[in-house]
Design a protein around this motif. Structure first.
Motif, mmCIF file in Angstrom:
data_model
loop_
_atom_site.group_PDB
_atom_site.id
_atom_site.type_symbol
_atom_site.label_atom_id
_atom_site.label_comp_id
_atom_site.label_asym_id
_atom_site.label_seq_id
_atom_site.Cartn_x
_atom_site.Cartn_y
_atom_site.Cartn_z
ATOM 1 N N ASP A 144 7.686 1.334 -13.172
ATOM 2 C CA ASP A 144 9.050 1.252 -12.644
ATOM 3 C C ASP A 144 8.937 1.298 -11.125
ATOM 4 O O ASP A 144 8.605 2.342 -10.552
ATOM 5 C CB ASP A 144 9.887 2.428 -13.162
ATOM 6 N N LEU A 145 9.170 0.174 -10.470
ATOM 7 C CA LEU A 145 9.004 0.078 -9.021
ATOM 8 C C LEU A 145 10.096 0.822 -8.260
ATOM 9 O O LEU A 145 9.886 1.218 -7.113
ATOM 10 C CB LEU A 145 8.979 -1.396 -8.586
ATOM 11 N N ASN A 146 11.243 1.005 -8.873
ATOM 12 C CA ASN A 146 12.327 1.748 -8.218
ATOM 13 C C ASN A 146 12.056 3.249 -8.230
ATOM 14 O O ASN A 146 12.159 3.925 -7.199
ATOM 15 C CB ASN A 146 13.667 1.469 -8.903
ATOM 16 N N ASP A 147 11.714 3.756 -9.401
ATOM 17 C CA ASP A 147 11.475 5.193 -9.539
ATOM 18 C C ASP A 147 10.043 5.579 -9.184
ATOM 19 O O ASP A 147 9.703 6.768 -9.164
ATOM 20 C CB ASP A 147 11.769 5.649 -10.973
ATOM 21 N N LYS A 148 9.196 4.539 -8.955
ATOM 22 C CA LYS A 148 7.796 4.760 -8.534
ATOM 23 C C LYS A 148 7.032 5.630 -9.533
ATOM 24 O O LYS A 148 6.391 6.611 -9.177
ATOM 25 C CB LYS A 148 7.740 5.373 -7.130
ATOM 26 N N LYS A 149 7.138 5.239 -10.791
ATOM 27 C CA LYS A 149 6.412 5.996 -11.806
ATOM 28 C C LYS A 149 5.897 5.077 -12.912
ATOM 29 O O LYS A 149 6.412 3.969 -13.120
ATOM 30 C CB LYS A 149 7.287 7.098 -12.396
ATOM 31 N N VAL A 150 4.868 5.540 -13.586
ATOM 32 C CA VAL A 150 4.262 4.796 -14.690
ATOM 33 C C VAL A 150 4.991 5.177 -15.977
ATOM 34 O O VAL A 150 5.012 6.348 -16.363
ATOM 35 C CB VAL A 150 2.759 5.115 -14.812
ATOM 36 N N LEU A 151 5.578 4.192 -16.621
ATOM 37 C CA LEU A 151 6.308 4.442 -17.860
ATOM 38 C C LEU A 151 5.363 4.464 -19.063
ATOM 39 O O LEU A 151 5.550 5.252 -19.991
ATOM 40 C CB LEU A 151 7.385 3.375 -18.061
ATOM 41 N N PHE A 152 4.360 3.582 -19.036
ATOM 42 C CA PHE A 152 3.360 3.533 -20.105
ATOM 43 C C PHE A 152 1.997 3.192 -19.506
ATOM 44 O O PHE A 152 1.899 2.404 -18.565
ATOM 45 C CB PHE A 152 3.712 2.461 -21.161
ATOM 46 N N HIS A 195 -6.595 7.547 -14.213
ATOM 47 C CA HIS A 195 -6.028 6.371 -14.883
ATOM 48 C C HIS A 195 -5.232 5.516 -13.884
ATOM 49 O O HIS A 195 -4.216 4.919 -14.246
ATOM 50 C CB HIS A 195 -5.127 6.801 -16.039
ATOM 51 N N GLU A 196 -5.725 5.451 -12.661
ATOM 52 C CA GLU A 196 -5.032 4.683 -11.630
ATOM 53 C C GLU A 196 -5.293 3.180 -11.809
ATOM 54 O O GLU A 196 -6.398 2.770 -12.163
ATOM 55 C CB GLU A 196 -5.503 5.098 -10.230
ATOM 56 N N LEU A 197 -4.285 2.394 -11.554
ATOM 57 C CA LEU A 197 -4.439 0.945 -11.502
ATOM 58 C C LEU A 197 -5.108 0.601 -10.169
ATOM 59 O O LEU A 197 -4.743 1.145 -9.128
ATOM 60 C CB LEU A 197 -3.067 0.273 -11.598
ATOM 61 N N ASN A 198 -6.098 -0.279 -10.202
ATOM 62 C CA ASN A 198 -6.782 -0.695 -8.981
ATOM 63 C C ASN A 198 -5.773 -1.255 -7.973
ATOM 64 O O ASN A 198 -4.913 -2.058 -8.337
ATOM 65 C CB ASN A 198 -7.837 -1.747 -9.330
ATOM 66 N N PHE A 199 -5.888 -0.849 -6.708
ATOM 67 C CA PHE A 199 -4.912 -1.273 -5.703
ATOM 68 C C PHE A 199 -4.878 -2.779 -5.522
ATOM 69 O O PHE A 199 -3.807 -3.380 -5.399
ATOM 70 C CB PHE A 199 -5.182 -0.599 -4.355
ATOM 71 N N GLU A 254 0.834 -1.206 0.000
ATOM 72 C CA GLU A 254 0.000 0.000 0.000
ATOM 73 C C GLU A 254 0.866 1.252 0.000
ATOM 74 O O GLU A 254 0.547 2.236 -0.685
ATOM 75 C CB GLU A 254 -0.932 0.003 1.214
ATOM 76 N N GLU A 255 1.948 1.220 0.759
ATOM 77 C CA GLU A 255 2.867 2.362 0.783
ATOM 78 C C GLU A 255 3.471 2.592 -0.600
ATOM 79 O O GLU A 255 3.567 3.723 -1.074
ATOM 80 C CB GLU A 255 3.987 2.104 1.796
ATOM 81 N N LEU A 256 3.874 1.495 -1.252
ATOM 82 C CA LEU A 256 4.458 1.596 -2.588
ATOM 83 C C LEU A 256 3.418 2.114 -3.575
ATOM 84 O O LEU A 256 3.706 3.000 -4.387
ATOM 85 C CB LEU A 256 4.982 0.236 -3.032
ATOM 86 N N TYR A 257 2.215 1.574 -3.508
ATOM 87 C CA TYR A 257 1.133 1.981 -4.412
ATOM 88 C C TYR A 257 0.862 3.481 -4.295
ATOM 89 O O TYR A 257 0.729 4.179 -5.305
ATOM 90 C CB TYR A 257 -0.130 1.185 -4.076
ATOM 91 N N LYS A 258 0.790 3.977 -3.063
ATOM 92 C CA LYS A 258 0.492 5.393 -2.840
ATOM 93 C C LYS A 258 1.621 6.308 -3.308
ATOM 94 O O LYS A 258 1.393 7.490 -3.570
ATOM 95 C CB LYS A 258 0.202 5.640 -1.355
ATOM 96 N N SER A 259 2.818 5.757 -3.424
ATOM 97 C CA SER A 259 3.961 6.573 -3.841
ATOM 98 C C SER A 259 4.123 6.632 -5.362
ATOM 99 O O SER A 259 4.925 7.409 -5.872
ATOM 100 C CB SER A 259 5.252 6.036 -3.217
ATOM 101 N N ILE A 260 3.364 5.800 -6.080
ATOM 102 C CA ILE A 260 3.473 5.774 -7.543
ATOM 103 C C ILE A 260 2.623 6.898 -8.145
ATOM 104 O O ILE A 260 1.469 7.089 -7.777
ATOM 105 C CB ILE A 260 3.022 4.415 -8.106
ATOM 106 N N ALA A 261 3.201 7.604 -9.098
ATOM 107 C CA ALA A 261 2.525 8.770 -9.684
ATOM 108 C C ALA A 261 1.621 8.354 -10.849
ATOM 109 O O ALA A 261 1.959 8.538 -12.026
ATOM 110 C CB ALA A 261 3.568 9.784 -10.161
ATOM 111 N N PHE A 262 0.461 7.795 -10.516
ATOM 112 C CA PHE A 262 -0.523 7.464 -11.554
ATOM 113 C C PHE A 262 -1.179 8.747 -12.048
ATOM 114 O O PHE A 262 -1.406 9.680 -11.277
ATOM 115 C CB PHE A 262 -1.613 6.543 -10.992
ATOM 116 N N ASP A 263 -1.513 8.781 -13.334
ATOM 117 C CA ASP A 263 -2.258 9.924 -13.859
ATOM 118 C C ASP A 263 -3.663 9.915 -13.272
ATOM 119 O O ASP A 263 -4.276 8.849 -13.125
ATOM 120 C CB ASP A 263 -2.348 9.862 -15.390
#
Length: 251
Positions: free
Chosen positions: A114-122, A66-70, A54-63
């Motif tokens: 990208d789980l390291n950079d916590k961002k959506v590449l595509f 267009h969020e992926l379901n947790f 959950e911590e990782l999910y919340k740190s990812i910058a989803f548009d």
């Protein structure tokens, strides 16, 4: 004599009061401490434990929008971690691709994270198989010539140029669910029918023969990013699969 009794009475009252006072104070202190402890316990019980996923999910910058379901992300991450623990991925592996086939095919239901950079590449459209459903996926198969998609975890392999152009081989890792993918030639490739224009004209994007096809414009960028032993997870809320997948249920 009366004077003596009066004096003794006063002495008794005074000595008794001194005797009772400390015990009352101790009792009051204990009660006070007890209340403080109760308050501390009460405060602690209201603090919600946050899982690492959950911590990782919340740190990812989803548009936004267009969020992926947790829950889908959490399952994908569980499989990713178990595949890595099993030595099927490189220790440095940090890319996770998720296709949520519970969503409409007219929506961007593929994410490369990208789980390291916590961002959506595509975040892209992706097709399901012709016999899997119309706008929505409903039927899945691991059988040759079924023209259906296969749910589960895949490891990306090598690229090649074939009948559908630049393509990416996929190794199905879920026995009985997608482990025939390589033999069935279930690969990631580009397709003209995976586009907003096609969806507008036909009320849905086109369908493949079971492959997770992506837009032509994104084919090379996505494939070049995720090729070479990274995880692809095709999700569908099938309870039989969710309860039996080795990668979701390892302790």
């Amino acid at each position: 004599m009366k004077l003596l009794y009066s004096v003794l009475s006063v002495v008794y009252v005074v000595t008794t009061s001194f005797y009772l006072s400390p015990s009352k104070k101790v009792e009051e202190i204990k009660i006070s401490e007890g209340k403080k402890t109760e308050k501390i316990i009460e405060v602690k019980s209201t603090v919600k434990k946050v899982s690492s996923s959950e911590e990782l999910y919340k740190s990812i910058a989803f548009d936004l929008g267009h969020e992926l379901n947790f829950e889908v992300f959490s399952k994908a991450l569980t499989g990713f971690e178990n595949l890595k623990k099993s030595g099927l991925l490189n220790e440095s592996s940090h890319l996770l691709t998720v296709c949520d086939f519970s969503m409409s095919s007219n929506t961007k239901r593929l994410w490369v994270i990208d789980l390291n950079d916590k961002k959506v590449l595509f975040n892209s459209l992706v097709a399901h198989g012709k016999n899997t459903g119309e706008e929505f996926a409903t039927n899945f198969s691991n059988t040759d010539s079924s023209l259906q998609s296969s749910m589960g975890f895949y490891i990306t392999d090598a690229t090649y140029n074939g009948g559908n152009g630049y393509s990416l081989k996929l190794l199905g890792m879920d026995k009985g669910f997608n482990d025939a993918a390589y033999r069935r030639a279930i690969v990631m490739h580009g397709a003209d029918y995976v586009s907003d224009e096609f969806a507008a004209a036909h009320k849905r994007i086109g369908r493949s023969w079971g492959c997770p096809a992506v837009p032509r414009s994104l084919t090379q960028p996505i494939i070049n990013t995720i090729k070479g032993r990274n995880v692809l997870f095709i999700y569908y809320p099938d309870q039989n699969y969710l309860s039996k997948s080795e990668w979701l249920n390892r302790s």
